[in-house]
Design a protein around this motif. Structure first.
Motif, PDB file in Angstrom:
ATOM      1  N   GLY A   7      36.473  50.365  37.982  1.00 34.10           N
ATOM      2  CA  GLY A   7      36.682  50.723  39.373  1.00 34.10           C
ATOM      3  C   GLY A   7      35.968  49.822  40.355  1.00 34.10           C
ATOM      4  N   ASN A   8      35.259  48.829  39.861  1.00 45.41           N
ATOM      5  CA  ASN A   8      34.502  47.920  40.714  1.00 45.41           C
ATOM      6  C   ASN A   8      35.404  46.757  41.140  1.00 45.41           C
ATOM      7  OD1 ASN A   8      32.793  46.031  41.865  1.00 45.41           O
ATOM      8  ND2 ASN A   8      31.186  46.257  40.328  1.00 45.41           N
ATOM      9  N   ALA A   9      35.763  46.735  42.412  1.00 43.02           N
ATOM     10  CA  ALA A   9      36.675  45.697  42.898  1.00 43.02           C
ATOM     11  C   ALA A   9      36.105  44.302  42.703  1.00 43.02           C
ATOM     12  CB  ALA A   9      36.986  45.935  44.374  1.00 43.02           C
ATOM     13  N   ALA A  10      34.785  44.159  42.795  1.00 41.49           N
ATOM     14  CA  ALA A  10      34.165  42.844  42.622  1.00 41.49           C
ATOM     15  C   ALA A  10      34.357  42.317  41.205  1.00 41.49           C
ATOM     16  CB  ALA A  10      32.681  42.919  42.958  1.00 41.49           C
ATOM     17  N   GLN A  11      34.495  43.202  40.227  1.00 38.99           N
ATOM     18  CA  GLN A  11      34.800  42.788  38.859  1.00 38.99           C
ATOM     19  C   GLN A  11      36.303  42.626  38.656  1.00 38.99           C
ATOM     20  OE1 GLN A  11      33.140  45.290  35.794  1.00 38.99           O
ATOM     21  NE2 GLN A  11      31.026  45.014  36.468  1.00 38.99           N
ATOM     22  N   TRP A  12      37.065  43.579  39.174  1.00 38.19           N
ATOM     23  CA  TRP A  12      38.490  43.651  38.855  1.00 38.19           C
ATOM     24  C   TRP A  12      39.321  42.572  39.546  1.00 38.19           C
ATOM     25  CZ3 TRP A  12      41.951  44.735  35.590  1.00 38.19           C
ATOM     26  CH2 TRP A  12      43.278  44.968  35.941  1.00 38.19           C
ATOM     27  N   LYS A  13      39.124  42.385  40.824  1.00 40.97           N
ATOM     28  CA  LYS A  13      40.020  41.507  41.569  1.00 40.97           C
ATOM     29  C   LYS A  13      39.990  40.053  41.103  1.00 40.97           C
ATOM     30  CE  LYS A  13      40.258  44.391  45.720  1.00 40.97           C
ATOM     31  NZ  LYS A  13      39.961  44.492  47.171  1.00 40.97           N
ATOM     32  N   PRO A  14      38.819  39.477  40.795  1.00 40.53           N
ATOM     33  CA  PRO A  14      38.819  38.065  40.382  1.00 40.53           C
ATOM     34  C   PRO A  14      38.694  37.848  38.877  1.00 40.53           C
ATOM     35  CG  PRO A  14      36.604  38.670  41.042  1.00 40.53           C
ATOM     36  CD  PRO A  14      37.436  39.936  41.091  1.00 40.53           C
ATOM     37  N   TRP A  15      38.956  38.859  38.052  1.00 40.37           N
ATOM     38  CA  TRP A  15      38.619  38.706  36.633  1.00 40.37           C
ATOM     39  C   TRP A  15      39.401  37.580  35.965  1.00 40.37           C
ATOM     40  CZ3 TRP A  15      41.075  38.804  31.953  1.00 40.37           C
ATOM     41  CH2 TRP A  15      42.369  39.335  31.895  1.00 40.37           C
ATOM     42  N   LEU A  16      40.595  37.296  36.459  1.00 38.01           N
ATOM     43  CA  LEU A  16      41.415  36.267  35.810  1.00 38.01           C
ATOM     44  C   LEU A  16      40.907  34.845  36.040  1.00 38.01           C
ATOM     45  CD1 LEU A  16      45.069  37.587  36.193  1.00 38.01           C
ATOM     46  CD2 LEU A  16      43.903  36.998  34.059  1.00 38.01           C
ATOM     47  N   VAL A  17      39.896  34.674  36.892  1.00 32.12           N
ATOM     48  CA  VAL A  17      39.292  33.342  37.043  1.00 32.12           C
ATOM     49  C   VAL A  17      37.850  33.337  36.533  1.00 32.12           C
ATOM     50  CG1 VAL A  17      40.769  32.685  38.975  1.00 32.12           C
ATOM     51  CG2 VAL A  17      38.563  33.784  39.440  1.00 32.12           C
ATOM     52  N   HIS A  18      37.463  34.356  35.782  1.00 29.75           N
ATOM     53  CA  HIS A  18      36.082  34.438  35.301  1.00 29.75           C
ATOM     54  C   HIS A  18      35.815  33.383  34.230  1.00 29.75           C
ATOM     55  CE1 HIS A  18      32.289  36.028  33.872  1.00 29.75           C
ATOM     56  NE2 HIS A  18      32.292  36.883  34.874  1.00 29.75           N
ATOM     57  N   ASP A  19      34.671  32.762  34.308  1.00 34.92           N
ATOM     58  CA  ASP A  19      34.233  31.754  33.337  1.00 34.92           C
ATOM     59  C   ASP A  19      34.307  32.333  31.916  1.00 34.92           C
ATOM     60  OD1 ASP A  19      32.937  29.789  31.862  1.00 34.92           O
ATOM     61  OD2 ASP A  19      31.272  29.583  33.263  1.00 34.92           O
ATOM     62  N   GLN A  20      35.069  31.669  31.043  1.00 35.51           N
ATOM     63  CA  GLN A  20      35.308  32.200  29.702  1.00 35.51           C
ATOM     64  C   GLN A  20      34.238  31.813  28.682  1.00 35.51           C
ATOM     65  OE1 GLN A  20      38.047  34.425  28.896  1.00 35.51           O
ATOM     66  NE2 GLN A  20      37.718  34.478  31.124  1.00 35.51           N
ATOM     67  N   ARG A  21      33.174  31.180  29.106  1.00 35.57           N
ATOM     68  CA  ARG A  21      32.109  30.834  28.164  1.00 35.57           C
ATOM     69  C   ARG A  21      31.431  32.067  27.576  1.00 35.57           C
ATOM     70  NH1 ARG A  21      29.009  26.206  31.600  1.00 35.57           N
ATOM     71  NH2 ARG A  21      29.693  27.600  33.286  1.00 35.57           N
ATOM     72  N   PHE A  22      31.626  33.223  28.214  1.00 37.39           N
ATOM     73  CA  PHE A  22      30.959  34.423  27.709  1.00 37.39           C
ATOM     74  C   PHE A  22      31.521  34.885  26.359  1.00 37.39           C
ATOM     75  CE2 PHE A  22      34.642  36.443  29.535  1.00 37.39           C
ATOM     76  CZ  PHE A  22      34.781  37.665  28.904  1.00 37.39           C
ATOM     77  N   VAL A  23      32.731  34.410  25.981  1.00 37.33           N
ATOM     78  CA  VAL A  23      33.276  34.775  24.665  1.00 37.33           C
ATOM     79  C   VAL A  23      33.328  33.589  23.706  1.00 37.33           C
ATOM     80  CG1 VAL A  23      34.652  36.708  25.509  1.00 37.33           C
ATOM     81  CG2 VAL A  23      35.663  34.426  25.437  1.00 37.33           C
ATOM     82  N   SER A  24      33.116  32.394  24.209  1.00 32.97           N
ATOM     83  CA  SER A  24      33.234  31.213  23.360  1.00 32.97           C
ATOM     84  C   SER A  24      32.252  31.284  22.193  1.00 32.97           C
ATOM     85  CB  SER A  24      32.959  29.954  24.186  1.00 32.97           C
ATOM     86  OG  SER A  24      33.162  28.792  23.408  1.00 32.97           O
ATOM     87  N   GLY A  25      32.750  30.999  21.006  1.00 34.14           N
ATOM     88  CA  GLY A  25      31.905  30.990  19.818  1.00 34.14           C
ATOM     89  C   GLY A  25      31.807  32.320  19.095  1.00 34.14           C
ATOM     90  N   ARG A  26      32.443  33.374  19.622  1.00 32.60           N
ATOM     91  CA  ARG A  26      32.425  34.650  18.908  1.00 32.60           C
ATOM     92  C   ARG A  26      33.136  34.501  17.567  1.00 32.60           C
ATOM     93  NH1 ARG A  26      32.329  40.098  22.000  1.00 32.60           N
ATOM     94  NH2 ARG A  26      33.505  40.718  20.145  1.00 32.60           N
ATOM     95  N   PRO A  27      32.725  35.251  16.539  1.00 37.57           N
ATOM     96  CA  PRO A  27      33.378  35.125  15.235  1.00 37.57           C
ATOM     97  C   PRO A  27      34.743  35.795  15.167  1.00 37.57           C
ATOM     98  CG  PRO A  27      31.682  36.815  15.158  1.00 37.57           C
ATOM     99  CD  PRO A  27      31.558  36.155  16.496  1.00 37.57           C
ATOM    100  N   ASP A  28      35.103  36.591  16.186  1.00 40.08           N
ATOM    101  CA  ASP A  28      36.382  37.301  16.152  1.00 40.08           C
ATOM    102  C   ASP A  28      37.405  36.654  17.078  1.00 40.08           C
ATOM    103  OD1 ASP A  28      34.987  37.982  18.407  1.00 40.08           O
ATOM    104  OD2 ASP A  28      35.201  40.157  18.168  1.00 40.08           O
ATOM    105  N   MET A  29      37.353  35.338  17.178  1.00 42.05           N
ATOM    106  CA  MET A  29      38.350  34.585  17.936  1.00 42.05           C
ATOM    107  C   MET A  29      38.357  33.151  17.431  1.00 42.05           C
ATOM    108  SD  MET A  29      36.361  32.518  20.128  1.00 42.05           S
ATOM    109  CE  MET A  29      37.220  32.321  21.679  1.00 42.05           C
ATOM    110  N   ALA A  30      39.377  32.400  17.823  1.00 46.88           N
ATOM    111  CA  ALA A  30      39.488  30.992  17.437  1.00 46.88           C
ATOM    112  C   ALA A  30      39.769  30.169  18.685  1.00 46.88           C
ATOM    113  CB  ALA A  30      40.594  30.802  16.407  1.00 46.88           C
ATOM    114  N   GLU A  31      39.313  28.905  18.676  1.00 48.03           N
ATOM    115  CA  GLU A  31      39.487  28.072  19.858  1.00 48.03           C
ATOM    116  C   GLU A  31      39.776  26.629  19.478  1.00 48.03           C
ATOM    117  OE1 GLU A  31      35.891  28.502  22.162  1.00 48.03           O
ATOM    118  OE2 GLU A  31      34.680  28.680  20.375  1.00 48.03           O
ATOM    119  N   TRP A  32      40.561  25.993  20.338  1.00 44.70           N
ATOM    120  CA  TRP A  32      40.951  24.600  20.165  1.00 44.70           C
ATOM    121  C   TRP A  32      40.787  23.892  21.501  1.00 44.70           C
ATOM    122  CZ3 TRP A  32      43.197  28.810  18.109  1.00 44.70           C
ATOM    123  CH2 TRP A  32      43.439  28.838  16.721  1.00 44.70           C
ATOM    124  N   GLN A  33      40.469  22.604  21.464  1.00 45.15           N
ATOM    125  CA  GLN A  33      40.178  21.882  22.694  1.00 45.15           C
ATOM    126  C   GLN A  33      40.635  20.438  22.582  1.00 45.15           C
ATOM    127  OE1 GLN A  33      36.477  22.387  25.570  1.00 45.15           O
ATOM    128  NE2 GLN A  33      35.891  21.351  23.721  1.00 45.15           N
TER     129      GLN A  33
END
Length: 646
Positions: A461-487
């Motif tokens: 319900g927090n607009a400050a989180q919800w409205k811009p979430w699609l441009v949030h820096d994705q480094r917070f999930v990078s390197g997790r063992p339950d995902m894969a990444e290519w660059q």
């Protein structure tokens, strides 16, 4: 003169002055009219709009063909004559939309996007749709068009027709021409007005419209359910939308709350909302059956003539309705033989961001107020031409904002880019050359520990989180063992994409169902020359900017209407689209692709065990699974980028 004589002289003058002034005072109130300590302090009405106000505001109950009356507010600048009507039909309170601030200035009481129109003699009209707020009738969320799902003969199309008919006959200050505009739900009602339109309807601007709630707008995305839909349905159904439907859950991390809740049906039961009709519609209809497919507005428009000039608008990072506007464009564009009746606009905005300030979004800064630029450069000239007879502005067929280089671009069609595969390869690399070898990258997905869609703690319900979430820096999930990444390697030249990137994924699971989330990311160089603190916003150094994020529920690989269990270990081919974008990956940047199997609590968890209805899954159904993303050979996973030539 003695002090005493002076004092007496002063007193005499004062008494004379008072005596002379006495006739100017109001006559004493009669004993019955005098205010006492016990005089009641309630008045019947206080008129906030003073004679000095620069506007006229009227309220009316407009009759529909079935006798239902809809609350309608008409606002115009004083002295308006021969003004066009600009209508919005809303479930979100017409009174509030025309009473934003207690003021004597029209630009204050109306929404930000109304300012240019109100100052230029437009007559602004807001109306509560039936059953909401001050209108009569019964509210049905996204009321279906009269037809197979609606045998009443009444829908938002007929209500729009009847409203326009009343307005042109009862607003003497108008020139008899009507335009309609609105975002989100109001985008839906705007599109509905174009079905069997009133002759006075001359132009329409659906913004971020709700078009197909299952395929990619508010309720589901490719079959994955958006958890916040429950809250919305209850809020809309309560007290005619006037509030009181909020979940009384207190503060806390919504990630933890929804994880503990279990399935959607279990959560609904725990809150006592399982019998709310809107909730039942979601829980009982998880697949794309006729229940949903026959409500798709783009399908209704595709089989009808194009008679109303239409400007479709959507934000590139619209977190609620990214699907609708491009879908309607695809339905209408083939009918636009002269390429002058339909325009698609994609701006660098969040949901409904075009109607507010457009100088920034999250950590991103743009060159100027992009929302105001669109409204003044394209939107108002469009309406001025069709509603006021102004010279033809020759509105381009497509207007998009190129993020990365921050400039507006006009195009003859959409998409503009060709299909260029960005292949996933071994060792986490990605490139435009087809891999020489073949293989797969694995990760373990655990429904007990889903990947969050933004950093925790999460407050939906927090607009400050919800409205811009699609441009949030994705480094917070990078390197997790339950995902894969290519660059990719660092780019030595720009890569410009204009269209909807498509996921071409070959993947397998050890479970019997699975969700697949794909992210396309622009990785900034780590040496961006800027301070670490930009007025509270993060530095862009090393920033991982999502250009598109979308989910696909595996059970619908063969049919959206008839889900099937996946065969453990068997590679399945998935194909779906990311949101439409105009973006330039600059030299020095990298292009990154991430794949994961949850995006929580934005979407409900897939138990990874096939059950007939995920909404009613039981705790034992939620199991770990090993996910395999294949690359190279005949199973070459890729993101198909709509790349344009320089």
């Amino acid at each position: 003169m003695s002090p005493l004589r002076s004092l007496l002289s002063f007193a005499g003058v004062s008494m004379l002055s008072l005596a002379c002034a006495a006739p100017a005072l109001a006559a004493p109130a009669s004993p019955a009219e005098r205010v006492t300590p016990m005089t009641p302090d309630i008045v019947d009405h206080y008129e906030q709009v003073l004679p000095s106000a620069d506007f006229i505001r009227r309220e009316a109950m407009v009759p529909m063909r079935d006798g239902t009356k809809l609350y309608t507010v008409i606002v115009m600048k004083k002295g308006t004559q021969g003004g066009p009507i600009l209508l919005s039909r809303t479930p979100y309170d017409a009174h509030e939309a025309t009473h934003r601030v207690a003021s004597q200035r029209i630009v204050d009481i109306l929404e930000t996007m109304d300012a240019e129109f109100a100052q230029d003699g437009y007559i602004r009209v807001y109306q509560d749709i039936r059953g909401m707020h001050r209108s009569q009738g019964t509210y049905i969320m996204n009321r279906p068009l009269a037809g197979p799902l609606n045998d009443t003969g009444i829908d938002e199309s007929t209500d729009a027709y009847d409203t326009i008919d009343w307005l042109v006959k009862n607003v003497p200050e108008s020139n008899g021409k009507v335009g309609i505009i609105g975002s989100s739900y109001l985008g839906f009602t705007t599109l509905m007005a174009e079905i069997n339109p009133h002759p006075a309807l001359k132009a329409a601007v659906p913004e971020s419209p709700m078009v197909d709630g299952w395929m990619g707008d508010d309720w589901f995305h490719n079959g994955a359910f958006r958890v916040s839909s429950l809250d919305y349905a209850v809020g809309q159904a309560t007290n005619k939308g006037d509030g009181g439907g909020e979940f009384a859950l207190g503060k806390g991390d919504d990630y933890t709350r929804w994880l503990k809740a279990g399935s959607m049906a279990d959560f609904a039961e725990s809150l006592g909302i399982s019998k709310v009709p809107g909730v039942r519609k979601f829980v009982e209809n998880p697949a794309y059956t006729d229940f949903w497919s026959l409500q798709a507005v783009d399908k209704w428009l595709a089989v009808r003539p194009l008679s109303v000039p239409t400007m479709l608008e959507v934000g590139q990072w619209d977190q609620e309705d990214s699907y609708g506007a491009p879908a309607v464009y695809r339905a209408l564009e083939p009918k636009d033989k002269a390429n002058d009746m339909v325009t698609l606009v994609i701006g660098p905005w969040r949901h409904s961001g075009a109607n507010h300030g457009g100088s920034s979004l999250g950590a991103l800064d743009f060159t100027g107020d992009t929302a105001r630029e669109w409204r003044t450069r394209y939107l108002k000239p469009f309406f001025d031409h069709w509603l006021k007879g102004a010279p033809d502005p020759h509105t381009p067929p497509v207007v998009t904002y190129a993020t990365g280089i921050n400039q507006w671009q006009e195009s003859p069609r959409w998409p503009m880019g060709g299909a260029t595969p960005l292949y996933l390869d071994a060792d986490g690399t990605a490139g435009f050359a087809r891999p020489s070898g073949a293989g797969h990258t694995d990760y373990v997905s655990d429904p007990a520990h889903p990947v969050p869609f933004i950093p925790r703690p999460i407050d939906m319900g927090n607009a400050a989180q919800w409205k811009p979430w699609l441009v949030h820096d994705q480094r917070f999930v990078s390197g997790r063992p339950d995902m894969a990444e290519w660059q990719t390697a660092t780019l030595d030249k720009p890569v410009h994409i204009m269209g909807a990137p498509e996921v071409d994924l070959y993947a397998a699971t050890t479970g019997t169902d699975s969700d697949w989330v794909v992210k396309l990311i622009d990785v900034y160089p780590n040496d961006v020359p800027e301070p670490a603190d930009q007025g509270g916003r993060p530095s862009m150094a090393g920033y991982e900017l999502p250009i598109g994020i979308e989910i696909f529920r595996g059970r619908y690989a063969k049919s959206f209407a008839r889900p099937e269990a996946l065969k453990p270990g068997q590679v399945t081919h998935y194909r779906w689209a990311l949101p439409n974008v105009n973006h330039v990956f600059l030299p020095g940047h990298r292009i990154k692709v991430e794949v994961q199997s949850s995006l929580f609590p934005l979407y409900d968890r897939n138990p990874q065990t096939f059950v007939p209805n995920i909404m009613t899954a039981k705790p034992a159904d939620y199991r770990k699974a090993t996910q395999s993303v294949w690359f190279g050979g005949s199973q070459a996973s890729a993101i198909i980028l709509p790349v344009t030539e320089p």
